[in-house]
Design an enzyme around this catalytic site. Sequence first.
Site, PDB file in Angstrom:
ATOM      1  N   LYS A  95     -63.046 -35.073  32.639  1.00  0.00           N
ATOM      2  CA  LYS A  95     -63.421 -34.494  31.338  1.00  0.00           C
ATOM      3  C   LYS A  95     -62.456 -33.369  31.024  1.00  0.00           C
ATOM      4  CE  LYS A  95     -66.740 -35.144  28.285  1.00  0.00           C
ATOM      5  NZ  LYS A  95     -67.491 -36.374  28.028  1.00  0.00           N
ATOM      6  N   GLY A 206     -78.918 -33.678  16.295  1.00  0.00           N
ATOM      7  CA  GLY A 206     -77.455 -33.805  16.284  1.00  0.00           C
ATOM      8  C   GLY A 206     -77.095 -34.929  15.330  1.00  0.00           C
ATOM      9  N   GLY A 208     -73.762 -35.981  14.462  1.00  0.00           N
ATOM     10  CA  GLY A 208     -72.326 -36.242  14.509  1.00  0.00           C
ATOM     11  C   GLY A 208     -72.096 -37.721  14.729  1.00  0.00           C
ATOM     12  N   ASN A 209     -71.067 -38.044  15.503  1.00  0.00           N
ATOM     13  CA  ASN A 209     -70.746 -39.452  15.717  1.00  0.00           C
ATOM     14  C   ASN A 209     -71.937 -40.203  16.316  1.00  0.00           C
ATOM     15  OD1 ASN A 209     -69.874 -41.614  17.779  1.00  0.00           O
ATOM     16  ND2 ASN A 209     -68.204 -41.575  16.309  1.00  0.00           N
ATOM     17  N   ALA A 210     -72.438 -39.720  17.447  1.00  0.00           N
ATOM     18  CA  ALA A 210     -73.516 -40.427  18.144  1.00  0.00           C
ATOM     19  C   ALA A 210     -74.803 -40.408  17.306  1.00  0.00           C
ATOM     20  CB  ALA A 210     -73.747 -39.785  19.509  1.00  0.00           C
ATOM     21  N   GLY A 211     -75.173 -39.252  16.774  1.00  0.00           N
ATOM     22  CA  GLY A 211     -76.430 -39.107  16.052  1.00  0.00           C
ATOM     23  C   GLY A 211     -76.484 -39.907  14.755  1.00  0.00           C
TER      24      GLY A 211
END
Length: 403
Positions: A95, A206, A208-211
């Site tokens: 990471k 959230g 963003g992309n995932a949410g």
Amino acid sequence: MKQLDDAAAVIAFDPAVFEILRHPQRTVETTFPVKMDDGASRIFSGYRVQYSNARGPYKGGIRYHPAVDMDEVMALAFWMTIKTAVVNVPFGGGKGGVTVDPKKLSLGERERMTRAFIRSIDDIIGSKKDVPAPDVGTGPEEMAWIADEVSRLRGVADPGVVTGKPIEAGGSEGRNKATAQGGMYALQAIRAAGDVPSPARVAVQGFGNAGQWIARLLAEGGDLVVGVSDSKGGIIKEDGLDVAAVTSHKEATGSVAGFPGAKTVTNAELLTGERDILVPSALENQITAENAPRLRAKLILELANGPTTPEADAILRERGIIVIPDVLANAGGVAVSYLEWEQNRTGAHWPESEVLERLATIMSEATVAVRERALRYGVDFRRAAFILALERLSEAIKSKGWV
Ligand code: NAD
């Protein structure tokens, strides 16, 4: 480490393997100057942790966030090691991150900072060595700059050095929705095991992309998305939100807050409301010993990494709330990253249907294997996923003669 200990307490593992997995193989901290738009130069701190390459090249995203530090990057790199083993893709775990609020940078500053960070870690990344990807605060744009910077530095095109690229820069179809889609596959396989109604009432923390993607996919699948939130606040509409309209509102205003017709709530209220499914899709440590006793969800799908503290996890277990753990729930992202890397190796470009079919196979095999461990050892899905990962990591470590 507590999660690793919990899994190892259930089943006997070689202590030497265990000791290897308690330590990252390499941690790198860099500082690098970037010319800002006003002509001044600013120093940034960047991190890359290469936790384990026992099962293949290090793999893991790059996070841009003001709270990024070595501890956080190390924890995230450890989870990547577990996650790649759970879904059985030929990668290890890594990471990276930069301590920065990307929203405060201009486009040009963000590009120069990304390129400067990559120059500072260029000698340790590579398509057969360590393959970054997007995480919080980064996306396809940054990945395209990274691939370009590496090819300039080395004089060769090597698109597989990074995944999550835009399609036109060697990205894969389906990567943008991969994390959420993978979560959907895991959810479909596990949801029947619990007392979760269909359609379910869902809250997503959230956006963003995932949410955004999970909200959209759940709504398309017939569930009712009643609440969403982002860093600026949350909204609730008990008869269901129009996810596409909320997405447009966020694009226009920068937040879901203030969406017409919805009630404004805090993130704390969003988490503890009456819901069937809760999907944390923001950051770590959101479900804590403080709020876990008050959560009213029947099932938690952890799209974020590390949203539940170990203390909260014990409370949820006791309360019979099903948790689909991050190392399984959000592994669709790294699974499609693997498929992108695979396409880059041969110059192929698969249609989305092929990518999703392969993703479905990867996720359903992983979910079946996790459930099997959960039943065999009488444990929750998190410990079951860690046991599965430890089995695979142990085999790799032993076969290489590291112990
Ligand atoms: P992102 O930057 O696109 O979105 C993060 C969202 O969380 C934003 O909407 C932000 O406003 C919101 N947020 C931040 N702090 C918040 C808070 N205190 N309360 C509520 N909302 C808050 O990031 P992302 O890529 O969607 O990643 C989200 C999580 O999913 C992270 O934990 C990440 O590690 C994990 N994840 C992402 C991927 C991926 O492919 N994108 C893959 C695996 C795991």
